[in-house]
Design a protein around this motif. Structure first.
Motif, PDB file in Angstrom:
ATOM      1  N   LEU A 533       0.860  -1.185   0.000  1.00  0.00           N
ATOM      2  CA  LEU A 533       0.000   0.000   0.000  1.00  0.00           C
ATOM      3  C   LEU A 533       0.894   1.231   0.000  1.00  0.00           C
ATOM      4  O   LEU A 533       2.075   1.159   0.345  1.00  0.00           O
ATOM      5  N   ASP A 534       0.326   2.376  -0.385  1.00  0.00           N
ATOM      6  CA  ASP A 534       1.097   3.615  -0.510  1.00  0.00           C
ATOM      7  C   ASP A 534       0.866   4.482   0.731  1.00  0.00           C
ATOM      8  O   ASP A 534      -0.226   5.027   0.916  1.00  0.00           O
ATOM      9  N   LEU A 607      14.320   4.694  -2.745  1.00  0.00           N
ATOM     10  CA  LEU A 607      13.308   5.105  -1.783  1.00  0.00           C
ATOM     11  C   LEU A 607      11.915   5.016  -2.397  1.00  0.00           C
ATOM     12  O   LEU A 607      11.690   5.405  -3.536  1.00  0.00           O
ATOM     13  N   SER A 608      10.986   4.499  -1.621  1.00  0.00           N
ATOM     14  CA  SER A 608       9.612   4.315  -2.085  1.00  0.00           C
ATOM     15  C   SER A 608       8.676   4.485  -0.900  1.00  0.00           C
ATOM     16  O   SER A 608       9.049   4.252   0.252  1.00  0.00           O
ATOM     17  N   ASN A 609       7.433   4.900  -1.183  1.00  0.00           N
ATOM     18  CA  ASN A 609       6.419   5.028  -0.138  1.00  0.00           C
ATOM     19  C   ASN A 609       5.569   3.770   0.010  1.00  0.00           C
ATOM     20  O   ASN A 609       4.626   3.758   0.803  1.00  0.00           O
ATOM     21  N   ARG A 610       5.886   2.727  -0.729  1.00  0.00           N
ATOM     22  CA  ARG A 610       5.061   1.523  -0.720  1.00  0.00           C
ATOM     23  C   ARG A 610       5.545   0.537   0.347  1.00  0.00           C
ATOM     24  O   ARG A 610       6.716   0.188   0.420  1.00  0.00           O
ATOM     25  N   LEU A 611       4.595   0.103   1.174  1.00  0.00           N
ATOM     26  CA  LEU A 611       4.883  -0.759   2.324  1.00  0.00           C
ATOM     27  C   LEU A 611       4.073  -2.043   2.237  1.00  0.00           C
ATOM     28  O   LEU A 611       2.873  -2.013   1.936  1.00  0.00           O
ATOM     29  N   ASP A 612       4.719  -3.159   2.518  1.00  0.00           N
ATOM     30  CA  ASP A 612       4.016  -4.423   2.687  1.00  0.00           C
ATOM     31  C   ASP A 612       3.604  -4.517   4.153  1.00  0.00           C
ATOM     32  O   ASP A 612       4.461  -4.669   5.030  1.00  0.00           O
ATOM     33  N   PRO A 613       2.308  -4.407   4.468  1.00  0.00           N
ATOM     34  CA  PRO A 613       1.899  -4.397   5.878  1.00  0.00           C
ATOM     35  C   PRO A 613       2.246  -5.678   6.619  1.00  0.00           C
ATOM     36  O   PRO A 613       2.311  -5.678   7.856  1.00  0.00           O
ATOM     37  N   ASP A 614       2.485  -6.775   5.888  1.00  0.00           N
ATOM     38  CA  ASP A 614       2.853  -8.027   6.550  1.00  0.00           C
ATOM     39  C   ASP A 614       4.247  -7.957   7.171  1.00  0.00           C
ATOM     40  O   ASP A 614       4.616  -8.834   7.965  1.00  0.00           O
ATOM     41  N   THR A 615       5.022  -6.925   6.831  1.00  0.00           N
ATOM     42  CA  THR A 615       6.356  -6.777   7.429  1.00  0.00           C
ATOM     43  C   THR A 615       6.292  -6.077   8.779  1.00  0.00           C
ATOM     44  O   THR A 615       7.316  -5.980   9.464  1.00  0.00           O
TER      45      THR A 615
END
Length: 644
Positions: A533-534, A607-615
Motif C-alpha cells: 500500500l502507498d 526510496l519508495s512510499n510503498r509498504l508491505d503491511p505483513d512486514t
C-alpha cells in the motif's frame, strides 16, 4: 487419594493451564505486554470466556451502563454507529484479537454509543466492572491505556524506533531534555562599557567561548563570542580598548529553561548561531553552546547547516546531502518525533536550496531582478522526508504585462540552472514540470493572483489538482512580502466561494484509506507493487487534503498539516478530541513512512512510499489500521459537511 481429590487436582491444573495460556496470548499485545505479570495474572483470573456466533450482538447502547469490558481472543467484532447521512449503520471500528471494547464507556460509567456485533464466530474474554476497576487501580500501564486508548500506545512505538536507532548510534540522551538540565550555572557576564581587552581576558580566564552583557536586572542585552573575535581580528576593525558594546551581537536569542534541546537545536540551525541564552523571569541563568548541545547529543545539525550554507561548490553540496540520512538516524535515536524530523529535514533542505540559488547566481551571473523562490506541496508544508522531488516557482514584481514578460525571460535561464543543480543534490526533477523553469510558474505577483483566481473560479479537475499543490506555498529565498500578500489574497478568494470549497472537498475524497471491511488492509493485487500500500497517497494525503480545505475555508494561512489541525481544534471547526486523534494518526503514518525510508536507505534500495503491511509487527499493524480508520472518519465528516 480419593476420586474427588483427583478430579479437583485435574480441575486446578486445567484452570492453571487456561490462565497461563490466556496470559501467553495477552502478552503478545499492548497494553498487556507493558503490565506487571502479577497484575496481569490477577486480571486473567477474573476473566470469563464468552462465544458469539457471526452476527450476534455483544453489547450496545440499549444495554445501559457498561458492566463488562471485552477482549477479543479469536475472531472479529465490528463497532457500528448510525451513519451521519442516513439511517444505515456504518462501521467505525474493527476490533481484532488482543483489542478491547468498550473501554471509554466503562471509564465514564455510561452506556456505549456503538453497537458491537460479531463479524464472524468470535471468542471474547469478559472482564467485570469490579475486576476492571481493580486492574485500573493497580496497573499504571492499563490505566494509561484505559484513559487514552490507542493513542497511549504511540509512545511505545516511538520508544521502539528510538531504541532501534540507538542500537547503531549508542545514543544516551533525548532531545526532549530541558535546557535547565543542560546549561551550567553561573554564566560568565559583563556590564556595559567593558573593553575588548577585558572581555577577552574574562573569556580566557573562565575557558568559555562566549561572554554575555547584562543590564542592571540581569537581562542579556548582548553576546560576544569567539566567532565575533575572529571577525574583529580578520577585519582589523577593532582595537583592544574599544567598548564591547560596539562589537557584540545585540539582543541575543534566548529561551526559557523549560524549552527543550530540540527547541534550541532548531533555532541554532535556522539562525546558524552557536549560543543561546537561557532566561528565567527576566534574568540570565545560563548559556547553551552548540558544543554543550551537540557533543552531548552527537547531533551536529548546526555544523551541517552552516557547512551547507557556506558550501563553495555544487559538488560539495552533493556530498553534504549524503549526510542527512545519517542525521535522521541520529535524531531518531535522540527521541525526535516525526514532526520534529520533518521540520529538521525541511530546514536542511531550505539551506540547500538557498545555497544552490546563490551558487548559480555566482556562476551564471545576477539577473539584476529581485525575485522570490517559492516552494509548494510537501516542501511548502514543511513535511518533507528523504524521498522528495521539486515543486517550486518564481515570484517577482512587475508593473505591466510587458515588463513581466521581459523579467521572465531574464529569470528563466537561471531557473533552469537552479532546477538542474537541485536535481544533482537529490531533489528529483518534477515529472509534472512543476518547477520554476516552466514559464507558467515564473510569474509576477499579479500573474500568480490571476492564475489562482482562475483555479478558484473554474474548479475543473486539472485546476483542483493544481490547487492541491500550489495552495501550500511559502518563500525559501528572496523577499517574503510578495508571497505573504499572495497568501492573503488567496484566502479572501476561497472564503467567499462555496462552489470551490465544495469541489475541493470532493477532490479530497479521491484517495480512500486502504482498509477493507474485515480486518485486512487493501493492497495492490498485481505487478511490482503487489501486496503493498502507498503510505503517502493512501495514508497521509487523506489528512493533508481534508485538513487543507477546512483551513483555507476558515481563513487559516498556516500550511503545515499538524499546525492546521491544532488551529482548527482551537477555533472549534473540529472537535478538540477529533483534531488530536487525527494528529496522532497522521504522526504514526509519517513515522512508519520515515522508518521505511531509513531501512531502504541503509539497504541501498531506491526510496519508495510503498509498504508491505505483513512486514509490520502486531502493534504497528494495529495502530496503522486505527490511523487509517481516523483518516476515514475525517473523510466521512467532510462528506457530511459538504453534502457529498
Amino acid at each position: 487419594m480419593s476420586k474427588h481429590d483427583a478430579f479437583a487436582d485435574v480441575g486446578k491444573t486445567a484452570v492453571l493451564q487456561n490462565i497461563q495460556g490466556t496470559m501467553h496470548f495477552l502478552l503478545r499485545y499492548a497494553p498487556f505486554n507493558q503490565m506487571e505479570l502479577g497484575h496481569l495474572a490477577q486480571m486473567v483470573e477474573q476473566c470469563r470466556l464468552r462465544f458469539y456466533a457471526a452476527g450476534d450482538p455483544v453489547v450496545g447502547p440499549g444495554d445501559g451502563k457498561i458492566e463488562h469490558v471485552y477482549i477479543v481472543k479469536q475472531g472479529l467484532v465490528l463497532g457500528q454507529r448510525p451513519a451521519l447521512s442516513g439511517d444505515a449503520m456504518e462501521t467505525t471500528q474493527e476490533i481484532a484479537p488482543g483489542e478491547c471494547f468498550p473501554v471509554a464507556a466503562m471509564v465514564s460509567e455510561r452506556a456505549t454509543r456503538s453497537h458491537y456485533i460479531a463479524a464472524e464466530d468470535t471468542f471474547c474474554l469478559q472482564l467485570s466492572r469490579a475486576a476492571f476497576t481493580h486492574t485500573y487501580n493497580q496497573s499504571e500501564a492499563f490505566r494509561d491505556f484505559a484513559l487514552r486508548g490507542v493513542s497511549s500506545l504511540m509512545g511505545q512505538v516511538q520508544q521502539q524506533a528510538q531504541l532501534q536507532a540507538a542500537e547503531t548510534l549508542g545514543a544516551q540522551y533525548s532531545l526532549e531534555t530541558q535546557l535547565n538540565i543542560l546549561v551550567a550555572a553561573n554564566p560568565v557576564t559583563c556590564r556595559s562599557g567593558v573593553s575588548l581587552r577585558d572581555a577577552v581576558r574574562l573569556m580566557h580566564e573562565h575557558h568559555v567561548g562566549s561572554l554575555v552583557m547584562i543590564d542592571d536586572n540581569g537581562y542579556p542585552i548582548g553576546i560576544f563570542t569567539l566567532r565575533d573575535l575572529r571577525r574583529v581580528i580578520a577585519d582589523g576593525s577593532g582595537d583592544l580598548q574599544q567598548p564591547l558594546d560596539e562589537l557584540m551581537t545585540r539582543d541575543p536569542i534566548h529561551l526559557p529553561p523549560t524549552a527543550t534541546a530540540f527547541d534550541a537545536a532548531m533555532i541554532m540551525t535556522r539562525r546558524q548561531i552557536a549560543h543561546i541564552c537561557v532566561v528565567e523571569k527576566g534574568r540570565l541563568i545560563g548559556v547553551l553552546s552548540e558544543r554543550d548541545l551537540f557533543s552531548l547529543q552527537r547531533v551536529d545539525l548546526v555544523q551541517l547547516a552552516r557547512t551547507i550554507s557556506a558550501a563553495p561548490r555544487l559538488d560539495t553540496l552533493v556530498e553534504l546531502r549524503e549526510q542527512i540520512a545519517h542525521q535522521i538516524d541520529n535524531m531518531l535515536a535522540h527521541g525526535a518525533n516525526p514532526e520534529q524530523l520533518t521540520n529538521i529535514l525541511t530546514l536542511l533542505n531550505d539551506h540547500t536550496v538557498a545555497r544552490v540559488i546563490e551558487l548559480m547566481i555566482e556562476e551564471h551571473g545576477d539577473p539584476g531582478v529581485p525575485f522570490t523562490w517559492l516552494v509548494f506541496g510537501s516542501e511548502g508544508r514543511r513535511e518533507q522526508t528523504l524521498l522528495t522531488d521539486q515543486d517550486n516557482g518564481m515570484l517577482f514584481e512587475a508593473a505591466s504585462i510587458e515588463e513581466a514578460e521581459r523579467i521572465r525571460q531574464r529569470l528563466l535561464p537561471l531557473a533552469r540552472q537552479i532546477n538542474e543543480a537541485l536535481d544533482r543534490c537529490g531533489f528529483a526533477l518534477c515529472n509534472g514540470n512543476i518547477m520554476a523553469s516552466n514559464p507558467e510558474l515564473c510569474l509576477s505577483r499579479q500573474e500568480w493572483l490571476r492564475r489562482f483566481g482562475a483555479m478558484i473560479q473554474s474548479p475543473t479537475r486539472d485546476n483542483l489538482m493544481h490547487s492541491s499543490i500550489y495552495f501550500d506555498l511559502r518563500p525559501v529565498w528572496g523577499p517574503g512580502e510578495g508571497c505573504r500578500q499572495l497568501q492573503e489574497a488567496l484566502l479572501q478568494m476561497i472564503e467567499g466561494n462555496e462552489l470551490f470549497q465544495h469541489m475541493m472537498a470532493a477532490n479530497a475524497l479521491r484517495h480512500p484509506p486502504p482498509i477493507g471491511r474485515f480486518r485486512d488492509f487493501i493492497v495492490a493485487s498485481r505487478g511490482a507493487e503487489k501486496n503493498t500500500l502507498d503510505l503517502k497517497v493512501e495514508g497521509l494525503m487523506p489528512f493533508v487534503e481534508g485538513v487543507r480545505i477546512l483551513a483555507l475555508a476558515h481563513g487559516i494561512d498556516e500550511c503545515n498539516t499538524l499546525e492546521r489541525l491544532r488551529l482548527l481544534g482551537e477555533r472549534g471547526v473540529l472537535k478538540a478530541q477529533d483534531a488530536a486523534a487525527y494528529a496522532e494518526a497522521y504522526h504514526f503514518i509519517q513515522l512508519t513512512r520515515m522508518q521505511l525510508h531509513q531501512r531502504q536507505e541503509r539497504d541501498g534500495l531506491p526510496l519508495s512510499n510503498r509498504l508491505d503491511p505483513d512486514t509490520l509487527n502486531e502493534l504497528d499493524r494495529r495502530i496503522l489500521r486505527e490511523s487509517f480508520r481516523q483518516a476515514q472518519r475525517l473523510q466521512n465528516s467532510l462528506s457530511v459537511r459538504y453534502q457529498l
